[in-house]
Scaffold this motif. Structure first.
Motif, PDB file in Angstrom:
ATOM      1  N   PRO A 294      41.486 -73.952  47.942  1.00  0.00           N
ATOM      2  CA  PRO A 294      40.039 -73.998  47.673  1.00  0.00           C
ATOM      3  C   PRO A 294      39.740 -74.700  46.347  1.00  0.00           C
ATOM      4  O   PRO A 294      40.535 -74.646  45.404  1.00  0.00           O
ATOM      5  CB  PRO A 294      39.623 -72.533  47.612  1.00  0.00           C
ATOM      6  CG  PRO A 294      40.738 -71.769  48.238  1.00  0.00           C
ATOM      7  CD  PRO A 294      41.972 -72.586  48.097  1.00  0.00           C
ATOM      8  N   GLU A 295      38.611 -75.369  46.299  1.00  0.00           N
ATOM      9  CA  GLU A 295      38.184 -76.101  45.100  1.00  0.00           C
ATOM     10  C   GLU A 295      38.061 -75.166  43.898  1.00  0.00           C
ATOM     11  O   GLU A 295      38.361 -75.548  42.776  1.00  0.00           O
ATOM     12  CB  GLU A 295      36.849 -76.799  45.377  1.00  0.00           C
ATOM     13  CG  GLU A 295      36.350 -77.668  44.257  1.00  0.00           C
ATOM     14  CD  GLU A 295      37.218 -78.911  44.058  1.00  0.00           C
ATOM     15  OE1 GLU A 295      37.208 -79.433  42.930  1.00  0.00           O
ATOM     16  OE2 GLU A 295      37.889 -79.350  44.987  1.00  0.00           O
ATOM     17  N   TYR A 296      37.653 -73.943  44.151  1.00  0.00           N
ATOM     18  CA  TYR A 296      37.526 -72.969  43.076  1.00  0.00           C
ATOM     19  C   TYR A 296      38.868 -72.742  42.380  1.00  0.00           C
ATOM     20  O   TYR A 296      38.947 -72.693  41.144  1.00  0.00           O
ATOM     21  CB  TYR A 296      36.982 -71.643  43.638  1.00  0.00           C
ATOM     22  CG  TYR A 296      36.961 -70.523  42.637  1.00  0.00           C
ATOM     23  CD1 TYR A 296      35.992 -70.483  41.639  1.00  0.00           C
ATOM     24  CD2 TYR A 296      37.933 -69.529  42.667  1.00  0.00           C
ATOM     25  CE1 TYR A 296      35.984 -69.461  40.697  1.00  0.00           C
ATOM     26  CE2 TYR A 296      37.922 -68.504  41.740  1.00  0.00           C
ATOM     27  CZ  TYR A 296      36.942 -68.478  40.757  1.00  0.00           C
ATOM     28  OH  TYR A 296      36.938 -67.475  39.836  1.00  0.00           O
ATOM     29  N   ASP A 297      39.943 -72.619  43.162  1.00  0.00           N
ATOM     30  CA  ASP A 297      41.272 -72.413  42.575  1.00  0.00           C
ATOM     31  C   ASP A 297      41.716 -73.622  41.760  1.00  0.00           C
ATOM     32  O   ASP A 297      42.329 -73.481  40.703  1.00  0.00           O
ATOM     33  CB  ASP A 297      42.304 -72.120  43.669  1.00  0.00           C
ATOM     34  CG  ASP A 297      42.090 -70.763  44.321  1.00  0.00           C
ATOM     35  OD1 ASP A 297      41.367 -69.929  43.735  1.00  0.00           O
ATOM     36  OD2 ASP A 297      42.652 -70.545  45.417  1.00  0.00           O
ATOM     37  N   VAL A 298      41.409 -74.820  42.253  1.00  0.00           N
ATOM     38  CA  VAL A 298      41.766 -76.036  41.530  1.00  0.00           C
ATOM     39  C   VAL A 298      41.016 -76.088  40.199  1.00  0.00           C
ATOM     40  O   VAL A 298      41.607 -76.361  39.141  1.00  0.00           O
ATOM     41  CB  VAL A 298      41.464 -77.291  42.380  1.00  0.00           C
ATOM     42  CG1 VAL A 298      41.649 -78.551  41.571  1.00  0.00           C
ATOM     43  CG2 VAL A 298      42.341 -77.308  43.621  1.00  0.00           C
ATOM     44  N   GLN A 299      39.733 -75.814  40.205  1.00  0.00           N
ATOM     45  CA  GLN A 299      38.926 -75.828  38.982  1.00  0.00           C
ATOM     46  C   GLN A 299      39.404 -74.759  38.004  1.00  0.00           C
ATOM     47  O   GLN A 299      39.483 -74.999  36.796  1.00  0.00           O
ATOM     48  CB  GLN A 299      37.441 -75.629  39.301  1.00  0.00           C
ATOM     49  CG  GLN A 299      36.815 -76.766  40.067  1.00  0.00           C
ATOM     50  CD  GLN A 299      36.855 -78.059  39.274  1.00  0.00           C
ATOM     51  OE1 GLN A 299      36.799 -78.064  38.054  1.00  0.00           O
ATOM     52  NE2 GLN A 299      36.977 -79.173  39.984  1.00  0.00           N
ATOM     53  N   ARG A 300      39.735 -73.590  38.510  1.00  0.00           N
ATOM     54  CA  ARG A 300      40.216 -72.505  37.656  1.00  0.00           C
ATOM     55  C   ARG A 300      41.539 -72.884  36.994  1.00  0.00           C
ATOM     56  O   ARG A 300      41.756 -72.626  35.807  1.00  0.00           O
ATOM     57  CB  ARG A 300      40.360 -71.222  38.468  1.00  0.00           C
ATOM     58  CG  ARG A 300      40.544 -69.998  37.588  1.00  0.00           C
ATOM     59  CD  ARG A 300      40.599 -68.733  38.385  1.00  0.00           C
ATOM     60  NE  ARG A 300      41.854 -68.756  39.147  1.00  0.00           N
ATOM     61  CZ  ARG A 300      42.056 -68.140  40.294  1.00  0.00           C
ATOM     62  NH1 ARG A 300      41.093 -67.437  40.836  1.00  0.00           N
ATOM     63  NH2 ARG A 300      43.211 -68.206  40.915  1.00  0.00           N
ATOM     64  N   ALA A 301      42.413 -73.534  37.744  1.00  0.00           N
ATOM     65  CA  ALA A 301      43.697 -73.962  37.180  1.00  0.00           C
ATOM     66  C   ALA A 301      43.487 -75.022  36.104  1.00  0.00           C
ATOM     67  O   ALA A 301      44.141 -74.997  35.050  1.00  0.00           O
ATOM     68  CB  ALA A 301      44.593 -74.499  38.288  1.00  0.00           C
ATOM     69  N   LYS A 302      42.557 -75.961  36.353  1.00  0.00           N
ATOM     70  CA  LYS A 302      42.259 -76.987  35.347  1.00  0.00           C
ATOM     71  C   LYS A 302      41.706 -76.358  34.069  1.00  0.00           C
ATOM     72  O   LYS A 302      42.101 -76.722  32.969  1.00  0.00           O
ATOM     73  CB  LYS A 302      41.238 -77.990  35.898  1.00  0.00           C
ATOM     74  CG  LYS A 302      41.801 -78.994  36.853  1.00  0.00           C
ATOM     75  CD  LYS A 302      40.718 -79.955  37.295  1.00  0.00           C
ATOM     76  CE  LYS A 302      41.203 -80.964  38.295  1.00  0.00           C
ATOM     77  NZ  LYS A 302      40.125 -81.869  38.731  1.00  0.00           N
TER      78      LYS A 302
END
Length: 154
Positions: free
Chosen positions: A51-59
């Motif tokens: 999910p995009e949310y997980d990618v943004q959170r990791a960034k």
């Protein structure tokens, strides 16, 4: 001659049945190997969407972790660079003053006897750029006045 041909035909039929038995045995024995190669030895690639949310959170967590370190290093580099620039300017001015002293020694004819009195000593560690510039101007004025005095005395 027909007997010979009949025997040959029977031999060929026996060979064919033996070969057919061998082929059947090989087929049954190789089924396990085929299963092994088709299932266990083949790699299957499974792609899972993140999910995009997980990618943004990791960034964001990466930025939060790395950004302070980068800023600290950047600040240290700035301080070090400004310190080295000041040191370079001080050394350049010191070099200029020493060149002026050397020229003054040559022009006044005191080549063998260099004057090391307290007015010629400069302490670079405590001097600022403005003080060094003022000192340079005062020494130039002093030399000019000494030259005029020596000219008037002759």
């Amino acid at each position: 001659m027909s007997e010979v041909l009949d025997e040959s035909v029977e031999c060929f039929q026996d060979m064919i049945s033996q070969l057919q038995g061998s082929v059947d045995t090989l087929k049954s024995n190789s089924e396990e190997n085929n299963y092994l190669t088709e299932t266990m030895l083949q790699s299957r690639r499974v792609f899972e969407l993140v999910p995009e949310y997980d990618v943004q959170r990791a960034k964001l967590s990466l930025i939060e972790e790395v950004d302070p370190v980068v800023k600290t290093l950047e600040e240290k580099l700035r301080k070090s660079l400004s310190k080295m620039q000041r040191e370079l300017e001080t050394l350049q001015q010191s070099c200029e003053l020493n060149e002026l002293r050397l020229n003054n020694t040559h022009t006044t004819g005191q080549e063998g006897d260099v004057d090391m009195s307290s007015d010629n000593l400069v302490v670079m560690a405590s001097s600022t750029n403005e003080e060094l510039e003022t000192l340079k101007q005062l020494k130039t004025t002093k030399r000019e006045l000494e030259l005029k005095l020596a000219h008037l005395q002759h």
